[in-house]
Design an enzyme around this catalytic site. Structure first.
Site, PDB file in Angstrom:
ATOM      1  N   LYS A 156      64.868  43.256  39.708  1.00 27.49           N
ATOM      2  CA  LYS A 156      64.544  41.864  40.695  1.00 27.49           C
ATOM      3  C   LYS A 156      63.234  41.418  39.928  1.00 27.49           C
ATOM      4  O   LYS A 156      61.945  41.981  40.536  1.00 27.49           O
ATOM      5  CB  LYS A 156      64.163  42.435  42.129  1.00 27.49           C
ATOM      6  CG  LYS A 156      64.410  41.413  43.039  1.00 27.49           C
ATOM      7  CD  LYS A 156      64.489  42.059  44.447  1.00 27.49           C
ATOM      8  CE  LYS A 156      64.301  40.856  45.656  1.00 27.49           C
ATOM      9  NZ  LYS A 156      65.572  39.622  45.475  1.00 27.49           N
ATOM     10  N   VAL A 157      63.206  40.633  39.053  1.00 29.36           N
ATOM     11  CA  VAL A 157      61.895  40.028  38.634  1.00 29.36           C
ATOM     12  C   VAL A 157      62.069  38.388  38.832  1.00 29.36           C
ATOM     13  O   VAL A 157      63.289  37.731  38.722  1.00 29.36           O
ATOM     14  CB  VAL A 157      61.860  40.214  36.965  1.00 29.36           C
ATOM     15  CG1 VAL A 157      61.467  41.691  36.823  1.00 29.36           C
ATOM     16  CG2 VAL A 157      63.219  39.852  36.286  1.00 29.36           C
TER      17      VAL A 157
END
Ligand code: PMP
Length: 309
Positions: A156-157
């Site tokens: 999750k970037v």
């Protein structure tokens, strides 16, 4: 627009909203080198508490994102949990809230810089979302989902979210309330910020985790609740596009979106076009779980205010 919190947490310290600044030359800004989590806190009226839902699992996923991005330092769980409590209490949050926890590459480095590390937390009071009760109409996007060997959706970037942004902008322009992306091989993947479930013949069906989805904590919650509390069978497997149109019900799920019924896909009505009975059962179990009303599921709750006996 969401109300502005008075205080944010920056590198473990409370700062006024206006002072939570990051420099424009950081790799976080230049290259999207920022891992994050979106979480929710829920009011438990009986215990006068605010519980963050599945904090442990969110922190585990955050560490995984930082690990794959090779961050040279990870803030500890103890530091992040303390900062979370501080920011909730400093803003006098005693009800439902949404939390954004971010860790980024600070400084002025180039593309492969792995530090120094900065981190911050925002907690914002949030009212119930009417889409949870009313449902949404979604389209299948003409944009393809990013893939594991290019920009892995499993981490999750923030940089990943331009894929969702493009599909979301298109769907908004075309008058839809949401959008589902397909993988490069044409399987149903997920929405820009939530996973997808279908209901077929009373059973739940959701894309397998190898179909370029974020391994959603809410997806896991729904699978566990369906199988144990609700006695509903649930299958994880690759799903073809037209299976969306054949579903009797569908919903999307995520910490932010909660459980949102999908009423139609590409303007093709699902079932009779209203919120279906299986979706309602899943919603009821989910909201019982997050509010501390499900016996046996309280391990999912972390108290923030310290009012519980
Ligand atoms: N997919 C994407 C792309 C997301 O951003 C999110 C929200 N974090 C989800 C799925 C749902 O994940 P979770 O249930 O862990 O919030």
């Amino acid at each position: 627009m969401a109300a502005r919190p008075e205080f944010l947490s920056l590198n473990g310290r409370l700062v006024p909203f206006a002072d939570a600044r990051v420099h424009m030359l950081t790799p976080a800004f230049k290259y999207g080198a920022c891992a994050f989590e979106g979480l929710r806190g829920y009011r438990d009226a009986q215990r006068a508490e605010v519980h963050v839902f599945r904090l442990r699992e969110h922190l585990e996923r955050l560490h995984f994102s930082m690990h794959v991005m090779r961050f040279e330092h990870h803030p500890s769980d103890a530091e992040m949990t303390q900062a979370l409590r501080d920011v909730i209490r400093a803003n006098d949050i005693v009800g439902d809230c949404h939390i954004r926890l971010m860790v980024w590459v600070d400084g002025e480095g180039e593309q492969t810089a792995t530090g120094p590390i900065g981190w911050g937390i925002a907690a914002i009071a949030r009212d119930p979302d009417p889409r949870v009760a009313n449902g949404i109409h979604v389209a299948v996007s003409s944009w393809t989902r990013i893939s594991d060997n290019a920009m892995p959706p499993r981490i999750k970037v923030t940089a990943n979210y331009n894929n969702g942004r493009l599909s979301g902008l298109q769907a908004k322009t075309d008058g839809y309330g949401g959008v589902i992306l397909l993988t490069s091989s044409g399987h149903v993947s997920e929405t820009p910020g939530a996973c997808v479930f279908l209901v077929k013949d009373g059973r739940l069906l959701t894309p397998s985790h190898t179909d370029d989805i974020l391994e959603s904590i809410t997806r896991d919650t729904v699978l566990q609740l369906a199988r144990r509390e609700l006695g509903i069978e649930a299958e994880e497997r690759p799903i073809a596009r037209t299976e969306l149109y054949a579903a009797q019900e569908a919903f999307l799920c995520g910490s932010g979106n909660e459980i949102q019924p999908i009423l139609s896909v590409d303007r093709l009505k699902l079932g009779d076009g209203s919120v279906g009975p299986v979706t309602r059962r899943v919603q009821a179990a989910y909201f019982d779980a997050v509010r501390g009303a499900l016996p046996g599921r309280q391990v999912w709750l972390t108290p923030m205010l310290g009012n519980a006996a």
